[in-house]
Design a protein around this motif. Structure first.
Motif, PDB file in Angstrom:
ATOM      1  N   MET A 147       3.844  90.879  61.460  1.00 54.75           N
ATOM      2  CA  MET A 147       4.345  91.207  60.129  1.00 54.75           C
ATOM      3  C   MET A 147       5.860  91.176  60.079  1.00 54.75           C
ATOM      4  O   MET A 147       6.460  90.825  59.079  1.00 54.75           O
ATOM      5  CB  MET A 147       3.827  92.591  59.728  1.00 54.75           C
ATOM      6  CG  MET A 147       4.218  92.999  58.324  1.00 54.75           C
ATOM      7  SD  MET A 147       3.738  94.680  57.983  1.00 54.75           S
ATOM      8  CE  MET A 147       2.051  94.678  58.520  1.00 54.75           C
ATOM      9  N   MET A 148       6.499  91.577  61.166  1.00 46.44           N
ATOM     10  CA  MET A 148       7.963  91.617  61.181  1.00 46.44           C
ATOM     11  C   MET A 148       8.494  90.288  61.679  1.00 46.44           C
ATOM     12  O   MET A 148       8.105  89.799  62.725  1.00 46.44           O
ATOM     13  CB  MET A 148       8.443  92.744  62.101  1.00 46.44           C
ATOM     14  CG  MET A 148       7.882  94.108  61.708  1.00 46.44           C
ATOM     15  SD  MET A 148       8.440  94.644  60.081  1.00 46.44           S
ATOM     16  CE  MET A 148      10.081  95.166  60.480  1.00 46.44           C
ATOM     17  N   PHE A 149       9.382  89.696  60.947  1.00 51.14           N
ATOM     18  CA  PHE A 149       9.902  88.387  61.311  1.00 51.14           C
ATOM     19  C   PHE A 149      11.046  88.532  62.307  1.00 51.14           C
ATOM     20  O   PHE A 149      11.793  89.492  62.297  1.00 51.14           O
ATOM     21  CB  PHE A 149      10.409  87.657  60.066  1.00 51.14           C
ATOM     22  CG  PHE A 149       9.315  87.195  59.170  1.00 51.14           C
ATOM     23  CD1 PHE A 149       9.607  86.817  57.886  1.00 51.14           C
ATOM     24  CD2 PHE A 149       8.001  87.137  59.605  1.00 51.14           C
ATOM     25  CE1 PHE A 149       8.605  86.373  57.046  1.00 51.14           C
ATOM     26  CE2 PHE A 149       7.006  86.712  58.783  1.00 51.14           C
ATOM     27  CZ  PHE A 149       7.298  86.323  57.491  1.00 51.14           C
ATOM     28  N   ALA A 150      11.197  87.509  63.150  1.00 51.28           N
ATOM     29  CA  ALA A 150      12.270  87.523  64.145  1.00 51.28           C
ATOM     30  C   ALA A 150      13.627  87.520  63.462  1.00 51.28           C
ATOM     31  O   ALA A 150      13.808  86.940  62.413  1.00 51.28           O
ATOM     32  CB  ALA A 150      12.142  86.301  65.060  1.00 51.28           C
ATOM     33  N   HIS A 206       4.894  93.519  53.259  1.00 52.69           N
ATOM     34  CA  HIS A 206       6.000  92.652  53.678  1.00 52.69           C
ATOM     35  C   HIS A 206       7.167  92.748  52.699  1.00 52.69           C
ATOM     36  O   HIS A 206       8.328  92.851  53.104  1.00 52.69           O
ATOM     37  CB  HIS A 206       5.473  91.219  53.767  1.00 52.69           C
ATOM     38  CG  HIS A 206       6.483  90.204  54.171  1.00 52.69           C
ATOM     39  ND1 HIS A 206       7.445  90.425  55.131  1.00 52.69           N
ATOM     40  CD2 HIS A 206       6.675  88.923  53.741  1.00 52.69           C
ATOM     41  CE1 HIS A 206       8.185  89.337  55.281  1.00 52.69           C
ATOM     42  NE2 HIS A 206       7.747  88.419  54.442  1.00 52.69           N
ATOM     43  N   ILE A 207       6.878  92.741  51.413  1.00 56.42           N
ATOM     44  CA  ILE A 207       7.925  92.861  50.393  1.00 56.42           C
ATOM     45  C   ILE A 207       8.638  94.202  50.522  1.00 56.42           C
ATOM     46  O   ILE A 207       9.874  94.286  50.517  1.00 56.42           O
ATOM     47  CB  ILE A 207       7.331  92.713  48.979  1.00 56.42           C
ATOM     48  CG1 ILE A 207       6.774  91.310  48.784  1.00 56.42           C
ATOM     49  CG2 ILE A 207       8.388  93.014  47.900  1.00 56.42           C
ATOM     50  CD1 ILE A 207       5.872  91.180  47.567  1.00 56.42           C
ATOM     51  N   ILE A 231      13.252  87.442  49.764  1.00 58.37           N
ATOM     52  CA  ILE A 231      11.818  87.762  49.695  1.00 58.37           C
ATOM     53  C   ILE A 231      11.190  87.091  48.472  1.00 58.37           C
ATOM     54  O   ILE A 231      10.030  86.681  48.501  1.00 58.37           O
ATOM     55  CB  ILE A 231      11.557  89.285  49.700  1.00 58.37           C
ATOM     56  CG1 ILE A 231      10.063  89.569  49.945  1.00 58.37           C
ATOM     57  CG2 ILE A 231      11.993  89.954  48.409  1.00 58.37           C
ATOM     58  CD1 ILE A 231       9.521  89.051  51.241  1.00 58.37           C
ATOM     59  N   GLY A 232      11.968  86.930  47.392  1.00 58.39           N
ATOM     60  CA  GLY A 232      11.459  86.195  46.238  1.00 58.39           C
ATOM     61  C   GLY A 232      11.168  84.745  46.566  1.00 58.39           C
ATOM     62  O   GLY A 232      10.174  84.170  46.091  1.00 58.39           O
ATOM     63  N   PRO A 234       4.700  99.716  49.107  1.00 63.33           N
ATOM     64  CA  PRO A 234       3.682  98.656  49.057  1.00 63.33           C
ATOM     65  C   PRO A 234       2.794  98.697  47.814  1.00 63.33           C
ATOM     66  O   PRO A 234       2.471  97.656  47.251  1.00 63.33           O
ATOM     67  CB  PRO A 234       2.874  98.889  50.334  1.00 63.33           C
ATOM     68  CG  PRO A 234       3.822  99.562  51.262  1.00 63.33           C
ATOM     69  CD  PRO A 234       4.678 100.436  50.394  1.00 63.33           C
ATOM     70  N   GLN A 235       2.407  99.904  47.392  1.00 64.14           N
ATOM     71  CA  GLN A 235       1.482  99.989  46.263  1.00 64.14           C
ATOM     72  C   GLN A 235       2.112  99.447  44.980  1.00 64.14           C
ATOM     73  O   GLN A 235       1.492  98.687  44.235  1.00 64.14           O
ATOM     74  CB  GLN A 235       1.041 101.445  46.069  1.00 64.14           C
ATOM     75  CG  GLN A 235      -0.101 101.636  45.068  1.00 64.14           C
ATOM     76  CD  GLN A 235      -1.436 101.162  45.616  1.00 64.14           C
ATOM     77  OE1 GLN A 235      -1.596  99.970  45.895  1.00 64.14           O
ATOM     78  NE2 GLN A 235      -2.387 102.069  45.764  1.00 64.14           N
ATOM     79  N   LYS A 236       3.345  99.798  44.712  1.00 61.58           N
ATOM     80  CA  LYS A 236       3.990  99.299  43.501  1.00 61.58           C
ATOM     81  C   LYS A 236       4.331  97.818  43.618  1.00 61.58           C
ATOM     82  O   LYS A 236       4.339  97.092  42.611  1.00 61.58           O
ATOM     83  CB  LYS A 236       5.230 100.126  43.174  1.00 61.58           C
ATOM     84  CG  LYS A 236       4.867 101.517  42.660  1.00 61.58           C
ATOM     85  CD  LYS A 236       6.008 102.227  41.987  1.00 61.58           C
ATOM     86  CE  LYS A 236       5.510 103.531  41.353  1.00 61.58           C
ATOM     87  NZ  LYS A 236       6.577 104.256  40.647  1.00 61.58           N
TER      88      LYS A 236
END
Length: 517
Positions: free
Chosen positions: A1-4, A67-68, A193-194, A238-240
């Motif tokens: 999940m975590m990017f380098a 992730h966002i 992230i967009g 995460p939920q929102k």
């Protein structure tokens, strides 16, 4: 999940852009905003986990929303940072020149009628002499300006990623209270992230790898990317984030039938606006389907071969953001990306002909053939408007042959109606071999000119300059920006170039927007 965090050997590439830019010394004032938008950029993940303990089982929607929420600068390699800064500078310039078009003025007239421009509005309209609008309308108008000339960046699978995202982020940032102003570094993170979300979602469909024929991608993934970026800027958990994407999906979609019309730029504008509004609606507790990215009646409704499970499995094993591996096409010419193959091939063919014959004489040309991928909406033999011309293999090829260049002026109505150009258009035949895939990653275009003495001059373009495999140099990105903003003074241009090269914690969106209004 975590990017380098980085890739060895790429830091030098990321720093070269910064070194070529002029230092900026000034800051600009901030303006307080309505208290109705909550900012939570600094939040406790422990609190989020406690409040959101009950989430659906891990799937693409769950993974993406987490992730966002967790995305940070640490996830963006120096190479991806460098590429995204180039995108930001480019889209600012493209939006500014777009703001000067007649179509952008018509959009502003519309905005004045339906909403008005009031003293209590806080979001800037680019290139409009200090005009202020509501957050949503600012994002709408500026997003549309970014696509007004089809001069904005293009990715693979095909979409225009920057136009739906940056106008939304800047409008939201400007409207926030002064005490909660995000820094340019915050905006850089949200922008990335967009872009990441758009690139990921397009990879859910093999259909998306080709030039679209049913739906316009910026109006589908663009609105989701805008919502994701704005949610990240607001510090949503995460939920929102998942609800922002779900709400945005209900604003998604636009038919390709409107390509080549004055409606098409609105696709980018509405994605910027509705992505921003989706994030704010989620902030206020509005909810959507918890599995919006995983079901056929969710985002899958837009793609017949949508496959979220395959993408989910791919993303779980990825070390870097997609932008790190897949660069962006920054355009040299203000027209559909497919035209760039035709223009480059035509310019080279013209060079051969002129070298051999000393000049290009229209009456001495017997016929012109264009070998191109089959795509109905960019096969327009006799365009009558600038927007049709921007989507015509025939028009762009003949203009390049006739003039030896393609510029914004190429698409002015006076140039479209030229007799010599019409004479060339009558000589064109388009050939569309089945093996010539309608994909920006695989297509080619051949332009051939046969003279009346049966001599043929021909050139093939496999990838035009500006393509992600043949990207513009940093110097040419800056040169394009300066040309697109030549109505600004040189000091303002220098400050904008420097601010974007840094995107640091010491400056805010206001520093950029003061120079655009």
């Amino acid at each position: 999940m975590m990017f380098a965090r980085s890739l060895a050997g790429q830091r030098q590439i990321g720093h070269s852009f910064n070194r070529s830019l002029t230092e900026a010394n000034s800051r600009y004032s901030t303006v307080s905003a309505p208290p109705s938008v909550t900012v939570r950029r600094c939040y406790s993940h422990h609190v989020i986990q406690t409040q959101e303990a009950i989430l659906p089982a891990m799937n693409l929607t769950t993974w993406m929303s987490d992730h966002i929420s967790c995305f940070s600068k640490a996830h963006i390699s120096p190479l991806a940072q460098h590429r995204s800064k180039r995108m930001i500078l480019d889209i600012l310039g493209v939006g500014m020149i777009g703001s000067k078009t007649e179509i952008a003025k018509s959009y502003r007239n519309f905005a004045g009628i339906v909403e008005g421009f009031h003293s209590n509005h806080r979001a800037s309209v680019w290139g409009a002499d200090g005009l202020k609008a509501s957050m949503g309308m600012s994002a709408y108008l500026n997003g549309a300006s970014c696509h007004a000339m089809d001069f904005d960046d293009t990715w693979h699978p095909a979409t225009h990623p920057s136009g739906p995202v940056l106008p939304a982020l800047l409008a939201l940032s400007e409207a926030l209270p002064s005490s909660q102003q995000p820094s340019l570094e915050d905006i850089l993170v949200a922008f990335n992230i967009g872009i990441q979300v758009q690139g990921a979602l397009l990879n859910c469909s093999s259909q998306a790898r080709n030039i679209p024929h049913r739906l316009h991608p910026p109006a589908i993934v663009g609105v989701i990317g805008s919502a994701a970026a704005c949610s990240r800027l607001l510090g949503h958990g995460p939920q929102k984030c998942r609800h922002a994407m779900a709400i945005a999906a209900s604003f998604a979609g636009a038919p390709m039938a409107n390509a080549g019309t004055t409606t098409k730029p609105l696709h980018a504008g509405k994605s910027a606006r509705f992505g921003l509004e989706a994030a704010i609606l989620a902030d206020k507790g509005i909810e959507g389907n918890d599995n919006i990215l995983d079901i056929s009646s969710g985002l899958g409704a837009f793609f017949e071969d949508y496959n979220p499970e395959k993408l989910f499995n791919t993303l779980k094993g990825t070390d870097d953001v997609i932008l790190h591996h897949q660069d962006i096409a920054l355009k040299r010419f203000p027209c559909h990306l497919g035209m760039h193959w035709a223009i480059d091939a035509a310019l080279d063919t013209r060079k051969q002909l002129v070298h051999d014959r000393g000049d290009l004489i229209v009456d001495f040309i017997k016929h012109i053939h264009i070998i191109a991928p089959g795509s109905k909406y960019i096969n327009r033999p006799f365009p009558t408007t600038e927007h049709e011309a921007r989507h015509s293999f025939q028009f762009t090829t003949c203009s390049a042959l006739l003039d030896g260049e393609v510029t914004p002026e190429t698409f002015h109505v006076n140039n479209i109606d030229r007799q010599q150009l019409h004479s060339l258009l009558l000589k064109v035949r388009v050939i569309t071999p089945e093996k010539n895939t309608p994909s920006f990653n695989d297509m080619y275009v051949t332009v051939g000119v046969t003279t009346k003495d049966n001599a043929t001059f021909e050139s093939t373009c496999i990838e035009p300059y500006g393509h992600w495999r043949k990207p513009l140099s940093d110097a040419d990105v800056v040169k394009k920006f300066r040309k697109n903003t030549d109505f600004l003074n040189i000091e303002s241009q220098n400050r904008l170039v420097n601010l974007v090269s840094r995107m640091d914690k010491a400056h805010t969106a206001k520093d950029i927007l003061e120079l655009l209004s």
